[in-house]
Write a protein that holds these residues in place. Structure first.
Motif, PDB file in Angstrom:
ATOM      1  N   MET A  10       0.793  -1.280   0.124  1.00  0.00           N
ATOM      2  CA  MET A  10       0.113   0.027  -0.059  1.00  0.00           C
ATOM      3  C   MET A  10       0.812   1.214   0.018  1.00  0.00           C
ATOM      4  O   MET A  10       1.808   1.410   0.701  1.00  0.00           O
ATOM      5  CB  MET A  10      -1.043  -0.074   1.234  1.00  0.00           C
ATOM      6  N   SER A  11       0.584   2.264  -0.856  1.00  0.00           N
ATOM      7  CA  SER A  11       1.192   3.434  -0.866  1.00  0.00           C
ATOM      8  C   SER A  11       0.952   4.335   0.542  1.00  0.00           C
ATOM      9  O   SER A  11       0.140   4.192   0.789  1.00  0.00           O
ATOM     10  CB  SER A  11       0.762   4.243  -1.923  1.00  0.00           C
ATOM     11  N   VAL A  12       1.966   5.220   0.444  1.00  0.00           N
ATOM     12  CA  VAL A  12       1.637   6.177   1.872  1.00  0.00           C
ATOM     13  C   VAL A  12       0.508   6.767   1.928  1.00  0.00           C
ATOM     14  O   VAL A  12      -0.097   7.336   2.669  1.00  0.00           O
ATOM     15  CB  VAL A  12       3.224   7.090   1.987  1.00  0.00           C
ATOM     16  N   ALA A  13       0.397   7.645   0.446  1.00  0.00           N
ATOM     17  CA  ALA A  13      -0.648   8.465   0.121  1.00  0.00           C
ATOM     18  C   ALA A  13      -2.211   7.809   0.335  1.00  0.00           C
ATOM     19  O   ALA A  13      -2.876   8.392   0.920  1.00  0.00           O
ATOM     20  CB  ALA A  13      -0.703   9.037  -1.387  1.00  0.00           C
ATOM     21  N   ARG A  14      -2.120   6.665   0.010  1.00  0.00           N
ATOM     22  CA  ARG A  14      -3.258   5.801   0.189  1.00  0.00           C
ATOM     23  C   ARG A  14      -3.544   5.470   1.768  1.00  0.00           C
ATOM     24  O   ARG A  14      -4.696   5.530   2.183  1.00  0.00           O
ATOM     25  CB  ARG A  14      -3.457   4.601  -0.649  1.00  0.00           C
ATOM     26  N   PHE A  15      -2.619   5.052   2.458  1.00  0.00           N
ATOM     27  CA  PHE A  15      -2.594   4.827   3.757  1.00  0.00           C
ATOM     28  C   PHE A  15      -3.054   6.073   4.610  1.00  0.00           C
ATOM     29  O   PHE A  15      -3.965   6.055   5.630  1.00  0.00           O
ATOM     30  CB  PHE A  15      -1.315   4.437   4.494  1.00  0.00           C
ATOM     31  N   TYR A  16      -2.425   7.204   4.312  1.00  0.00           N
ATOM     32  CA  TYR A  16      -2.673   8.339   4.941  1.00  0.00           C
ATOM     33  C   TYR A  16      -4.209   8.691   4.870  1.00  0.00           C
ATOM     34  O   TYR A  16      -5.046   9.129   5.612  1.00  0.00           O
ATOM     35  CB  TYR A  16      -1.999   9.451   4.474  1.00  0.00           C
ATOM     36  N   THR A  22      -6.687   6.931   3.479  1.00  0.00           N
ATOM     37  CA  THR A  22      -7.935   6.126   4.138  1.00  0.00           C
ATOM     38  C   THR A  22      -7.901   6.204   5.565  1.00  0.00           C
ATOM     39  O   THR A  22      -9.033   6.217   6.385  1.00  0.00           O
ATOM     40  CB  THR A  22      -7.316   4.695   3.697  1.00  0.00           C
ATOM     41  N   SER A  23      -6.847   6.326   6.191  1.00  0.00           N
ATOM     42  CA  SER A  23      -6.637   6.462   7.815  1.00  0.00           C
ATOM     43  C   SER A  23      -7.428   7.696   8.396  1.00  0.00           C
ATOM     44  O   SER A  23      -8.149   7.837   9.043  1.00  0.00           O
ATOM     45  CB  SER A  23      -5.292   6.363   8.145  1.00  0.00           C
ATOM     46  N   GLN A  24      -7.048   8.799   7.619  1.00  0.00           N
ATOM     47  CA  GLN A  24      -7.662  10.062   7.836  1.00  0.00           C
ATOM     48  C   GLN A  24      -9.308  10.001   7.809  1.00  0.00           C
ATOM     49  O   GLN A  24      -9.920  10.333   8.893  1.00  0.00           O
ATOM     50  CB  GLN A  24      -7.257  11.120   7.047  1.00  0.00           C
ATOM     51  N   ILE A  25      -9.794   9.374   6.724  1.00  0.00           N
ATOM     52  CA  ILE A  25     -11.321   9.340   6.675  1.00  0.00           C
ATOM     53  C   ILE A  25     -11.657   8.191   7.614  1.00  0.00           C
ATOM     54  O   ILE A  25     -12.812   8.398   8.249  1.00  0.00           O
ATOM     55  CB  ILE A  25     -11.649   9.044   5.313  1.00  0.00           C
ATOM     56  N   GLY A  26     -11.123   7.174   7.931  1.00  0.00           N
ATOM     57  CA  GLY A  26     -11.700   5.818   8.562  1.00  0.00           C
ATOM     58  C   GLY A  26     -11.578   6.148  10.178  1.00  0.00           C
ATOM     59  O   GLY A  26     -12.485   5.756  10.752  1.00  0.00           O
ATOM     60  N   MET A  27     -10.725   6.883  10.376  1.00  0.00           N
ATOM     61  CA  MET A  27     -10.280   7.324  11.878  1.00  0.00           C
ATOM     62  C   MET A  27     -11.533   8.381  12.476  1.00  0.00           C
ATOM     63  O   MET A  27     -11.821   8.307  13.629  1.00  0.00           O
ATOM     64  CB  MET A  27      -9.008   7.530  12.340  1.00  0.00           C
TER      65      MET A  27
END
Length: 224
Positions: free
Chosen positions: A157-163, A165-170
């Motif tokens: 997983m790319s850093v941008a996608r991780f960031y 997705t985490s921002q929205i999901g959390m």
């Protein structure tokens, strides 16, 4: 010795040291005891206090120091819901991304050796559902928060996608938790514990995982 290995060992030693040194202070009892003093300081030094809280939260998340939940509740009590939501939402995601990067580039061997048995489930979930799997974990963490950060660093997983997705999901869980924190600030006696607003906030906190699991089960077939 490999420079990356040396940096990884230093980072790991720092995580252990900070966890031992400061986790004893990150308790609900200590937070309540210091709340009045902190409120007085924030009243006269709001910008500095807000910035200090923000960067401290990043460090706590990045170094996986136990007590982030208490710091979250305290932030809501000290800064109010909306300010703390802005702080915690971005600080937690930045900290998680730093942990993600440290796992990928510095602690890969240690994370693989210690938690590698859980990596198979993560990889299968990502292969099946992509970023939606991480989104689901952020809403209903099957694994501890810090473990998700570290294990995701070992995936493609790319850093941008991780960031993102985490921002929205959390965000939903963060909002629910901070709302509970604002109610904690109002509890000055035993009678305050049974007030409707406090009971409603903590009922929402308890029901949130159940509700989100139901929503995810409804949405998953569409997202697949």
């Amino acid at each position: 010795m490999n420079k990356k290995l040396i940096l990884g060992l230093i980072l790991l030693a720092t995580i252990v040291f900070l966890g031992i040194k400061f986790s004893q202070y990150l308790t609900l009892e200590n937070a309540k005891a210091q709340q009045e003093t902190l409120n007085a300081y924030i009243e006269h030094n709001f910008a500095f206090a807000a910035a200090t809280y923000f960067f401290a939260y990043i460090a706590i998340t990045a170094f996986s120091i136990p007590g982030a939940a208490v710091v979250t509740l305290l932030g809501a009590a000290l800064f109010g819901f909306w300010t703390s939501l802005l702080q915690v939402s971005f600080a937690s995601t930045i900290g998680a991304s730093l942990a993600f990067l440290s796992s990928r580039y510095l602690l890969q061997d240690w994370v693989q050796g210690k938690f590698g048995n859980k990596l198979g489930a993560i990889n299968q979930g990502i292969e099946k559902d992509g970023a939606f799997y991480l989104f689901s974990l952020r809403l209903i963490p099957v694994f501890p928060f810090f473990l998700i950060n570290l294990l995701m660093g070992l995936t493609p997983m790319s850093v941008a996608r991780f960031y993102l997705t985490s921002q929205i999901g959390m965000l939903p869980g963060t909002a629910v938790y901070l709302n509970a924190g604002t109610q904690l600030a109002t509890i000055d006696s035993l009678s305050g514990i049974v007030s409707p607003s406090v009971l409603a906030s903590f009922a929402l906190l308890g029901l949130f995982p159940i509700l989100t699991k139901w929503v995810i089960n409804k949405v998953r077939p569409t997202a697949a």
